[in-house]
Design an enzyme around this catalytic site. Structure first.
Site, PDB file in Angstrom:
ATOM      1  N   HIS A  79      -1.655   1.767  15.770  1.00  0.00           N
ATOM      2  CA  HIS A  79      -0.424   2.146  15.057  1.00  0.00           C
ATOM      3  C   HIS A  79       0.803   1.889  15.909  1.00  0.00           C
ATOM      4  O   HIS A  79       1.865   2.406  15.621  1.00  0.00           O
ATOM      5  CB  HIS A  79      -0.456   3.627  14.651  1.00  0.00           C
ATOM      6  CG  HIS A  79      -1.539   3.954  13.687  1.00  0.00           C
ATOM      7  ND1 HIS A  79      -2.816   4.269  14.083  1.00  0.00           N
ATOM      8  CD2 HIS A  79      -1.546   3.984  12.331  1.00  0.00           C
ATOM      9  CE1 HIS A  79      -3.569   4.495  13.012  1.00  0.00           C
ATOM     10  NE2 HIS A  79      -2.829   4.325  11.945  1.00  0.00           N
TER      11      HIS A  79
ATOM     12  N   ASP B   3      -0.057  -3.501  12.886  1.00  0.00           N
ATOM     13  CA  ASP B   3      -1.435  -3.596  13.396  1.00  0.00           C
ATOM     14  C   ASP B   3      -2.421  -4.066  12.324  1.00  0.00           C
ATOM     15  O   ASP B   3      -3.534  -4.466  12.639  1.00  0.00           O
ATOM     16  CB  ASP B   3      -1.869  -2.224  13.912  1.00  0.00           C
ATOM     17  CG  ASP B   3      -0.804  -1.614  14.806  1.00  0.00           C
ATOM     18  OD1 ASP B   3      -0.944  -1.648  16.020  1.00  0.00           O
ATOM     19  OD2 ASP B   3       0.205  -1.119  14.248  1.00  0.00           O
TER      20      ASP B   3
ATOM     21  N   LEU C  35      -5.810  -2.077  -1.335  1.00  0.00           N
ATOM     22  CA  LEU C  35      -5.716  -2.108   0.120  1.00  0.00           C
ATOM     23  C   LEU C  35      -6.255  -3.461   0.613  1.00  0.00           C
ATOM     24  O   LEU C  35      -7.427  -3.588   0.969  1.00  0.00           O
ATOM     25  CB  LEU C  35      -6.531  -0.936   0.678  1.00  0.00           C
ATOM     26  CG  LEU C  35      -6.191  -0.383   2.047  1.00  0.00           C
ATOM     27  CD1 LEU C  35      -6.950   0.910   2.298  1.00  0.00           C
ATOM     28  CD2 LEU C  35      -6.435  -1.356   3.173  1.00  0.00           C
ATOM     29  N   ALA C  36      -5.404  -4.463   0.576  1.00  0.00           N
ATOM     30  CA  ALA C  36      -5.855  -5.827   0.857  1.00  0.00           C
ATOM     31  C   ALA C  36      -4.632  -6.648   1.260  1.00  0.00           C
ATOM     32  O   ALA C  36      -3.871  -7.102   0.416  1.00  0.00           O
ATOM     33  CB  ALA C  36      -6.522  -6.424  -0.382  1.00  0.00           C
ATOM     34  N   GLU C  37      -4.451  -6.810   2.584  1.00  0.00           N
ATOM     35  CA  GLU C  37      -3.210  -7.413   3.078  1.00  0.00           C
ATOM     36  C   GLU C  37      -3.092  -8.885   2.719  1.00  0.00           C
ATOM     37  O   GLU C  37      -1.991  -9.371   2.425  1.00  0.00           O
ATOM     38  CB  GLU C  37      -3.091  -7.227   4.597  1.00  0.00           C
ATOM     39  CG  GLU C  37      -2.759  -5.801   5.025  1.00  0.00           C
ATOM     40  CD  GLU C  37      -3.927  -4.833   4.971  1.00  0.00           C
ATOM     41  OE1 GLU C  37      -5.065  -5.292   4.746  1.00  0.00           O
ATOM     42  OE2 GLU C  37      -3.714  -3.611   5.136  1.00  0.00           O
TER      43      GLU C  37
ATOM     44  N   PRO D 285      -5.259  -9.513   8.363  1.00  0.00           N
ATOM     45  CA  PRO D 285      -5.932 -10.145   7.215  1.00  0.00           C
ATOM     46  C   PRO D 285      -5.001 -11.091   6.444  1.00  0.00           C
ATOM     47  O   PRO D 285      -5.467 -11.994   5.759  1.00  0.00           O
ATOM     48  CB  PRO D 285      -6.333  -8.952   6.331  1.00  0.00           C
ATOM     49  CG  PRO D 285      -6.381  -7.792   7.258  1.00  0.00           C
ATOM     50  CD  PRO D 285      -5.332  -8.046   8.298  1.00  0.00           C
TER      51      PRO D 285
ATOM     52  N   GLU E 228       0.840  -1.197   0.000  1.00  0.00           N
ATOM     53  CA  GLU E 228       0.000   0.000   0.000  1.00  0.00           C
ATOM     54  C   GLU E 228       0.879   1.253   0.000  1.00  0.00           C
ATOM     55  O   GLU E 228       1.725   1.394   0.891  1.00  0.00           O
ATOM     56  CB  GLU E 228      -0.919  -0.025   1.226  1.00  0.00           C
ATOM     57  CG  GLU E 228      -1.930  -1.163   1.144  1.00  0.00           C
ATOM     58  CD  GLU E 228      -2.395  -1.665   2.510  1.00  0.00           C
ATOM     59  OE1 GLU E 228      -2.175  -0.968   3.517  1.00  0.00           O
ATOM     60  OE2 GLU E 228      -2.956  -2.775   2.565  1.00  0.00           O
TER      61      GLU E 228
ATOM     62  N   ILE F 223      -1.639  -6.412   9.909  1.00  0.00           N
ATOM     63  CA  ILE F 223      -1.110  -7.615   9.266  1.00  0.00           C
ATOM     64  C   ILE F 223      -2.121  -8.771   9.326  1.00  0.00           C
ATOM     65  O   ILE F 223      -2.037  -9.732   8.575  1.00  0.00           O
ATOM     66  CB  ILE F 223       0.233  -8.045   9.923  1.00  0.00           C
ATOM     67  CG1 ILE F 223       1.035  -8.940   8.969  1.00  0.00           C
ATOM     68  CG2 ILE F 223       0.032  -8.706  11.277  1.00  0.00           C
ATOM     69  CD1 ILE F 223       2.470  -9.173   9.388  1.00  0.00           C
TER      70      ILE F 223
ATOM     71  N   GLN G 194       1.881  -2.053   5.753  1.00  0.00           N
ATOM     72  CA  GLN G 194       2.085  -0.659   6.154  1.00  0.00           C
ATOM     73  C   GLN G 194       2.265  -0.486   7.664  1.00  0.00           C
ATOM     74  O   GLN G 194       3.112   0.269   8.103  1.00  0.00           O
ATOM     75  CB  GLN G 194       0.897   0.163   5.659  1.00  0.00           C
ATOM     76  CG  GLN G 194       1.182   1.610   5.482  1.00  0.00           C
ATOM     77  CD  GLN G 194       0.103   2.256   4.620  1.00  0.00           C
ATOM     78  OE1 GLN G 194      -1.041   2.398   5.053  1.00  0.00           O
ATOM     79  NE2 GLN G 194       0.456   2.648   3.416  1.00  0.00           N
ATOM     80  N   PHE G 195       1.454  -1.182   8.430  1.00  0.00           N
ATOM     81  CA  PHE G 195       1.582  -1.173   9.888  1.00  0.00           C
ATOM     82  C   PHE G 195       1.377  -2.601  10.385  1.00  0.00           C
ATOM     83  O   PHE G 195       0.462  -3.288   9.918  1.00  0.00           O
ATOM     84  CB  PHE G 195       0.508  -0.292  10.542  1.00  0.00           C
ATOM     85  CG  PHE G 195       0.702   1.183  10.309  1.00  0.00           C
ATOM     86  CD1 PHE G 195       1.429   1.956  11.210  1.00  0.00           C
ATOM     87  CD2 PHE G 195       0.158   1.794   9.188  1.00  0.00           C
ATOM     88  CE1 PHE G 195       1.600   3.318  10.993  1.00  0.00           C
ATOM     89  CE2 PHE G 195       0.334   3.155   8.966  1.00  0.00           C
ATOM     90  CZ  PHE G 195       1.063   3.923   9.870  1.00  0.00           C
TER      91      PHE G 195
END
Ligand SMILES: Cc1ncc(C[n+]2csc(CCOP(=O)(O)OP(=O)(O)O)c2C)c(N)n1
Ligand SMILES: [Mg+2]
Length: 736
Positions: free
Chosen positions: A536, A491, A464-466, A495, A423, A493, A488-489
């Site tokens: 975060h 927090d 936007l799809a982990e 998914p 992302e 992870i 990205q974070f």
């Protein structure tokens, strides 16, 4: 059954054989043989299970026609296959032998799918490009998308697929990166599985990228006991997906081999010509209940089951062959006898096969070829004078963020198989803006400038799809690419957890080294942000060190980040690379760029501060805090603390711990994550177990309180371990 009513005469008057949607009578006989074989393997396995000679059974009954049709329309060892457990007939059509299937059932050492590690019907045959399959429904779908992306990447950059001209054995030496310019990735799933979020993420990605993926939904109307109208809004998956752009759609009676073949042929043609993905919705039946543990009579009335039975693909095809005069009764009987004899011989052989030896259990958790803890990965930093930064300026000390960026840049230059996505990681998604704006390059700017330098096929933004980020990366890496993806974070992870825990980390082990997927996942982690709050700031590394097959790295300074990231990229295992946000731009631990060959082996700790009185074991952002506390303790009390920065959490440096505790006899384990069940608990347990007689004091831990990280800095300070907490614990231990 669908037929083309063509019966043309040749110019010379000779009669040409009738074709059935392009299938000759011979091919139809072959199709029937495969379907019948598939059904009889199921029957045999059911018997063997009842005799307790195998341990599990999952049937492909009712799905034979669509499977054989797909197998005849696609090319084994050329196209790529991500089948699911009902695809026995497909696998037979692609060339898997019944004997191999029975070897799976008995869990034999020479079962080519997994060497006795996976249940039967979990297909894996590298030479045929049938990629190892797991049990979670739907986790194969995103990987099929990544697989197609991998093939396309190599087709566009064929040099990347070549072996590097290098004596250094990085992961590429052990990856056979073959590709075909018009290859297709096939993936199948059940109607119930189309409810999984990963299915929709995969459809979206394939549509966006116009990838040559055939999604085959084998709709037998049930997911165990749940009927399709409860599962799928409106009861038709075809209707729901019909709005996806770039797709070719087919909806077909999947019990009719001729109609199924025709549908697949059209789907194949569309994909091979590069128009985009295809969706085949095949209506099939499930005559044998969900599995041997299920009895569908408990939830399906007889009338419904009888209606289904009338569409049984095996009997339908047999009737069709008789009706069309392709085989007579004698021919059918002979074919069936031959199949029975073949299966009997295969069963007899498989029952004699040797089981795997218990000592083999740890084989292939990690790469047998590249050991990232070996001295090969132990190189020295280039001297600061000569270690010019990538932009050619004189070396100055750089932050962790700078050195991660520089390392990525140098590795991308060295290895064209590296692709970066996630992302916001690109400089700018709209190509035409590239010349107009500076670019973003990640929310923390760690990938800044890489798209500018290496192109938009190597550095790009994902949806936007982990789960999709990790799943697609896993498929790409299976093909030999080296995805270095960003979450990205930390927090967010979660998914991707199914992909990390059940796929990425286990693919090598479960396929008995048939497949591997050495992805690097870079993740921004941690707190001390004054305002980061719950979503975060969290840590949680022990959840990942708990996963066999996954390397976990957590550097505390710029130089270590550069050296460990390079090792992560060149090694042959999946790596979770945890980057502490608070350390990205800290004055602590800045360093000049150590040059493009600097590596640190995994599992080697660093003594940050030597001492004889007390050992402190830590990592990440607690390192500078513990150092501060240790220096104060030495100043005020003359206590000399040995501060160990683990740097790498799996593997970790037990030798360094044992040597230090043997010397100091006192140990504190400190970590930023919540105290209970944390990473330090394992370290403490090992010390208690193996170094008990060296200890003069109890093992102590300092960690976060067992709550989430709060927003208000007063609360955050109270929650996360502070230098003073570390100081007090060290002082108390030293005095014990
Ligand atoms: C993620 C996940 N959830 C639940 C299960 C348990 N389970 C196995 S098969 C199945 C039903 C699948 O139905 P469908 O996708 O329609 O395939 P079918 O078995 O009908 O061919 C379920 C719930 C699983 N294996 N994985
Ligand atoms: Mg189903």
């Amino acid at each position: 059954m669908a037929t083309t009513k063509t019966d043309p005469k040749l110019a010379n008057g000779a009669k040409k054989a009738k074709l059935y949607e392009g299938l000759t009578p011979e091919r139809l006989i072959k199709a029937y043989r495969l379907m019948y074989t598939s059904r009889r393997i199921d029957d045999r396995e059911i018997l063997l299970k009842r005799q307790q000679k195998i341990f599990f059974q999952m049937s492909g009954a009712g799905h034979e026609a669509i499977g054989v049709a797909a197998g005849l329309a696609l090319k084994p060892g050329y196209d790529w296959f991500y089948p699911y457990y009902r695809d026995r007939a497909l696998c037979l059509a692609l060339g898997v032998k019944p004997y191999d299937m029975f070897l799976q059932g008995v869990g034999a050492a020479n079962d080519p799918s997994s060497g006795g590690r996976q249940m039967p019907s979990h297909w894996s045959y590298p030479a045929l490009h049938i990629v190892t399959q797991s049990s979670p429904t739907g986790s194969q779908i995103l990987q099929a998308v990544g697989c197609a992306e991998g093939g396309r990447y190599f087709a566009r950059r064929p040099k990347a697929a070549e072996l590097p001209d290098s004596k250094f054995a990085d992961y590429r030496q052990f990856k056979n990166a073959t590709f075909q310019p018009d290859e297709i990735s096939y993936v199948s799933l059940g109607d119930g599985t189309s409810s999984e979020g990963e299915f929709w993420e995969a459809m979206n990605a394939a549509s966006l990228e116009k990838l040559p993926v055939i999604f085959c939904v084998e709709d037998n109307g049930y997911a165990i006991s749940v009927p399709v109208e409860v599962q799928t809004a409106g009861g038709s998956i075809s209707r729901l997906v019909s709005g996806f752009p770039n797709f070719h759609f087919e909806e077909v009676d999947g019990t009719d081999p001729v109609a199924s073949y025709a549908a697949f042929q059209r789907a194949v043609e569309y994909c091979r010509e590069g128009h985009g993905p295809a969706f085949v919705h095949a209506h099939v039946i499930r005559p044998y209940s969900h599995s041997l543990s299920d009895d569908e009579r408990l939830y399906r009335p007889d009338a419904e089951r009888e209606r289904d039975a009338q569409r049984d693909p095996v009997t339908r095809t047999q009737m069709f062959l008789l009706r069309e005069g392709i085989l007579d009764e004698k021919g059918i009987t002979e074919l069936e006898k031959e199949v029975e004899a073949e299966l009997q011989a295969a069963v007899d052989l498989a029952l004699d096969a040797l089981p795997p030896v218990p000592e083999s259990i740890t084989k292939y958790v990690y790469s047998p070829d590249v050991d990232p803890s070996s001295p090969t990965f132990d190189t020295q930093p280039a001297p600061p004078e000569s270690a010019a930064t990538p932009d050619g300026k004189k070396a100055t000390t750089k932050t962790m963020a700078d050195l991660i960026n520089a390392t990525l840049r140098d590795e991308m230059k060295r290895d064209e198989r590296i692709v970066i996505f996630g992302e916001d990681v690109a400089d700018v998604s709209r190509e035409e803006y590239l010349k107009l704006v500076k670019g973003k390059g990640g929310v923390f700017k760690l990938t800044f400038g890489l798209q500018h330098e290496f192109g938009s096929d190597r550095v790009f933004n994902s949806p936007l799809a982990e789960a999709a980020i990790v799943g697609r990366a896993t498929g790409m890496a299976t093909r030999g690419l080296k995805p270095v993806v960003e979450i990205q974070f930390f927090d967010y992870i979660w998914p991707a957890m199914m992909q990390i825990r059940d796929e990425l980390s286990v693919i090598r082990w479960r396929s008995n080294n048939g497949f591997s997927c050495p992805v690097v996942i870079r993740v921004a982690i941690g707190g001390y942000l004054t305002g980061g709050a719950i979503y975060h700031s969290q840590c949680g590394e022990s959840i990942f060190t708990h996963i066999p097959g996954l390397r976990v790295v957590f550097p505390s300074n710029a130089l270590d980040a550069a050296g460990l990231l390079r090792t992560a990229i060149r090694c042959d295992d999946p790596v979770l690379f945890l980057e502490h946000k608070r350390l990205y731009r800290e004055p602590f631990g800045r360093a000049p760029y150590p040059g493009p060959e600097y590596m640190i082996p995994f599992g080697k700790a660093k003594i940050v501060h030597p001492g004889d009185d007390l050992t402190v074991i830590t990592y990440g952002a607690v390192v500078p805090r513990a150092l501060q506390a240790a220096q104060k303790l030495e100043r005020e009390q003359g206590v000399k603390v040995e501060l160990i920065d683990l740097r790498c959490l799996n593997p970790f440096d037990w030798d360094a711990i044992a040597a230090s505790v043997g010397k100091t006899n006192r140990v504190l384990v400190a970590y930023e994550d919540t105290l209970s069940w944390g990473y330090g608990a394992e370290i403490a347990a090992r010390i208690a177990d193996q170094l008990f007689d060296k200890l003069d004091a109890p093992i102590r831990r300092v960690a976060a309180k067992d709550v989430f990280v709060a927003y208000q800095p007063i609360l955050e300070d109270a929650i996360l371990p502070q230098p003073n907490d570390l100081f007090l614990a060290m002082k108390e231990l030293a005095q014990y």
